[in-house]
Design an enzyme around this catalytic site. Structure first.
Site, mmCIF file in Angstrom:
data_model
loop_
_atom_site.group_PDB
_atom_site.id
_atom_site.type_symbol
_atom_site.label_atom_id
_atom_site.label_comp_id
_atom_site.label_asym_id
_atom_site.label_seq_id
_atom_site.Cartn_x
_atom_site.Cartn_y
_atom_site.Cartn_z
ATOM 1 C CG HIS A 183 -2.263 -0.579 0.821
ATOM 2 N ND1 HIS A 183 -2.948 -0.187 -0.304
ATOM 3 C CD2 HIS A 183 -2.998 -1.540 1.385
ATOM 4 C CE1 HIS A 183 -4.047 -0.879 -0.399
ATOM 5 N NE2 HIS A 183 -4.109 -1.714 0.619
ATOM 6 N NE ARG A 209 -3.947 -10.679 -11.687
ATOM 7 C CZ ARG A 209 -3.015 -9.868 -12.196
ATOM 8 N NH1 ARG A 209 -3.147 -8.564 -12.095
ATOM 9 N NH2 ARG A 209 -1.946 -10.367 -12.801
ATOM 10 N NE ARG A 263 -7.662 -14.037 -13.967
ATOM 11 C CZ ARG A 263 -6.414 -13.930 -13.505
ATOM 12 N NH1 ARG A 263 -5.393 -14.201 -14.309
ATOM 13 N NH2 ARG A 263 -6.182 -13.562 -12.284
ATOM 14 C CD GLU A 273 -3.039 -18.122 -16.982
ATOM 15 O OE1 GLU A 273 -2.340 -17.340 -16.324
ATOM 16 O OE2 GLU A 273 -4.247 -18.318 -16.748
ATOM 17 C CG ASN A 310 2.352 -12.177 -14.519
ATOM 18 O OD1 ASN A 310 3.170 -11.572 -15.196
ATOM 19 N ND2 ASN A 310 1.325 -11.592 -13.944
ATOM 20 C CG ASP A 311 0.426 -18.354 -13.995
ATOM 21 O OD1 ASP A 311 1.172 -18.697 -13.062
ATOM 22 O OD2 ASP A 311 -0.723 -17.917 -13.821
ATOM 23 N NE ARG A 336 2.968 -15.290 -10.666
ATOM 24 C CZ ARG A 336 1.751 -15.111 -11.166
ATOM 25 N NH1 ARG A 336 1.283 -15.915 -12.116
ATOM 26 N NH2 ARG A 336 0.999 -14.135 -10.775
ATOM 27 C CB CYS A 378 -3.421 -9.427 -19.243
ATOM 28 S SG CYS A 378 -3.703 -11.190 -19.092
HETATM 29 C C1 PEP Z 1 -0.513 -14.156 -15.787
HETATM 30 O O1 PEP Z 1 -0.364 -15.317 -15.408
HETATM 31 O O2 PEP Z 1 0.275 -13.565 -16.548
HETATM 32 C C2 PEP Z 1 -1.668 -13.364 -15.320
HETATM 33 C C3 PEP Z 1 -1.916 -12.162 -15.813
HETATM 34 O O3 PEP Z 1 -2.443 -13.902 -14.355
HETATM 35 P P1 PEP Z 1 -2.084 -13.888 -12.799
HETATM 36 O O4 PEP Z 1 -0.899 -12.970 -12.606
HETATM 37 O O5 PEP Z 1 -3.319 -13.391 -12.127
HETATM 38 O O6 PEP Z 1 -1.778 -15.316 -12.539
HETATM 39 MG MG MG Z 2 -1.978 -16.410 -14.410
#
Ligand code: PEP
Ligand code: MG
Length: 575
Positions: free
Chosen positions: A189, A297, A333, A432, A455-456, A466, A503
């Site tokens: 925050h 999300r 999503r 992903e 990210n995934d 990660r 994303c």
């Molecule tokens: C991702 O996996 O890139 C993604 C956007 O989803 P999250 O970060 O919520 O797993």
């Molecule tokens: Mg993801």
């Protein structure tokens, strides 16, 4: 120089105001049975007192920081209203004969550990909220004075072990030019507040408060994530110049807000969108010129509660986002729970490899009721703006078909009930999982669009958790394998006449932007503050140049070489 994490960009130079951390001693003695009611009263009084304090802080925050930031305190007040939480503390006093402070510390530690252990960066940082509220309660139980940053009367740079949301809200904004904290991550925050106040911040400095004294000269470089204590003349002069240059850069970024994400030659126009977690985040998205929401999300709607949200509750949230953003598109999503994001009220098994386990669409296809309720809420809200649906964690076409069959049932039920919804609503998937990226040509037949969740995708492609710091050096967005998968997805979608967005965090990375643009990515969705920066990169090159960088990047063998290529390319165009 002390190195931390860049939390809010900008450069400030000023005098240190060091906030020392107080230690709170908990009374761990077992209390006699006759003292139980007295301890419970001590706890209940502290709850009341904390409520009164928070109401005042919330009002102040509403005036000075706006409605959106004041919501943090509304959330704190909700914790104080949460019967499960309060009863758990009272239960420990009654059942285990603990003092009020000890019982509270044990219960809040449990929740702090639960949130801190979550994979999702946003939820992880919510541990700080529980810590903030339980610290307030503890101090009120123990009759300790609350420190206040409201009295700062000269321009300073605040150095603190950690800054809670209430510290930040009470702070005298005219006087605080920057923050630096020992604790915290990019989504804490403190960092979020600093970004929205547009003041530089560096967090995660470990021991800055031990090294600095009140009145020391400090440079906070929120771009690089470093601070300097009592810098030498040369460093100071250099930073004064950098500060001037940076101010000019920020003014240029502001001018970009309402202009499109288009290449210099006008050959390629992409959509720049924002990722959000709650309807409240829309304000920041719009302020930064987001052309839509590329990822909403929805899991946050399901967390911090004791039962699933109803269709109506979800409808209200989705409708709010649809209306605020209209006519811009919003990708919602569907529930991405599982992995380490557990819902206490769902019977979720312990798994050996939760990230490879029963999560997201897998769970939702088994719990059809959950998915159908959510889809109906989204469809109903689609009447109020431009919504799109996106399924997470798709690994094969069968999952898309099954999810779409449930969507069809939801549509039919709404039609029977005479409820209108957008008949042309687009349905897409997150790419992903590497299998999905590899068979993108097959999946393209089932969808209207793809959104690459890097990210995934990166963690699964390189087999690198990660969240695991030990192997974080292997987590590499510019790994050639990742780039090849991205190219494959974009190409497959285009061949099928569909579009691809991204994303994951990589979409907001200015280093990756020229390559992604050159590969033909159609939509970039990122945290709102990154939008103007990515836009600036996109507007500074021609489409031919971007394609050239992308092609060269794909011919290289190592991420370092790719980074060098992009760096020298960006340096040239900025000259
Ligand atoms: C991702 O996996 O890139 C993604 C956007 O989803 P999250 O970060 O919520 O797993
Ligand atoms: Mg993801």
């Amino acid at each position: 120089m002390l190195k931390g994490i860049a939390a809010s960009p900008g450069i400030e130079i000023g005098k240190a105001y060091v906030v020392k951390e107080e230690t709170i001693t908990i009374d761990k003695q077992v209390i006699p049975a006759e003292k139980v009611e007295q301890e419970i009263k001590r706890f209940d009084d502290a709850v009341k007192m904390s409520q009164q304090q928070l109401e005042i802080i919330k009002e102040k925050a509403e005036k000075e920081l706006g409605q959106e930031k004041a919501e943090i305190f509304a959330a704190h007040l909700m914790v104080l209203d949460d019967v499960v939480f309060l009863d758990e503390v009272r239960g420990k006093i009654r059942g285990e004969f603990l003092t009020a402070d000890n019982a509270l510390a044990q219960v809040s530690d449990k929740y702090i550990a639960m949130f801190a252990g979550m994979d999702d960066e946003y939820l992880k940082e919510r541990a700080a909220d529980i810590k903030d509220i339980s610290e307030r309660l503890l101090k009120n139980i123990l009759g300790l004075e609350m420190q206040s940053l409201a009295d700062i009367a000269e321009e300073v740079i605040v150095l603190a072990h950690d800054l809670t949301p209430s510290d930040t809200a009470q702070m005298n904004k005219q006087m605080v030019k920057a923050f630096a904290t020992n604790m915290g991550g990019r989504t804490s925050h403190t960092a979020i507040m600093a970004r929205s106040l547009e003041i530089p911040a560096v967090v995660g400095l470990v021991d800055a408060t031990d090294k600095a004294k009140n009145g020391d000269l400090v440079i906070v470089d929120g771009n690089k994530g470093v601070i300097y204590l009592n810098p030498d003349e040369a460093t100071l002069a250099d930073y004064k110049k950098q500060q001037e240059d940076y101010r000019q850069y920020v003014n240029e970024l502001k001018e970009l807000k309402d202009i499109p994400g288009m290449t210099k030659d006008g050959e390629r126009r992409v959509e720049l969108a924002a990722n959000i977690g709650t309807p409240k985040d829309c304000a920041g998205a719009l302020n930064n010129g987001a052309e839509g929401i590329g990822l909403y999300r929805t899991e946050f709607l399901y967390m911090d509660r004791s039962a699933l949200p109803t269709e109506d509750e979800q409808f209200e949230a989705y409708k709010e986002v649809a209306e605020i953003m209209a006519p811009r598109p919003v990708i919602i999503r569907t529930l991405d729970i599982g992995g380490d994001k557990k819902l206490p009220y769902l019977d979720m098994p312990q798994e050996l490899n939760p990230f490879l386990g029963w999560r997201a669409i897998r769970l939702c296809l088994d719990r059809k009721d959950i998915l159908k309720t959510q889809l109906k809420a989204i469809l109903r809200a689609s009447h109020y703006g431009k919504l799109r649906i996106m399924y997470p964690m798709i690994s094969n076409p069968e999952e898309v078909r099954k999810a779409n069959a449930i969507l069809q049932e939801a549509r039919e039920e709404l039609e029977q009930a005479g409820i209108s919804y957008d008949q042309n609503l687009e349905v897409g998937i997150m790419v992903e999982i590497p299998s999905a990226a590899v068979i993108a040509d097959i999946l393209a037949k089932e969808v209207d669009f793809f959104s690459i969740g890097t990210n995934d995708l990166i963690q699964y492609t390189i087999a690198v958790d990660r969240m695991n710091e030990r192997i974080s050096h292997l987590y590499e967005p510019l790994h050639p394998a990742v780039l090849r998968l991205i190219k494959n997805v974009i190409d497959a979608s285009h061949r099928a006449g569909k579009w691809t967005g991204m994303c994951g965090e990589m979409a907001g990375d200015t280093m990756a932007a020229p390559i992604l643009l050159g590969l033909g990515l159609d939509e970039f969705s990122m945290s709102a503050v990154s939008i103007p920066r990515v836009k600036k990169v996109i507007r500074s090159l021609t489409y031919a140049e971007a394609k050239d960088v992308a092609e060269k990047a794909l011919s290289l063998e190592k991420p370092e070489e790719i980074k060098e290529l992009v760096n020298s390319f960006l340096a040239n165009i900025n000259d």
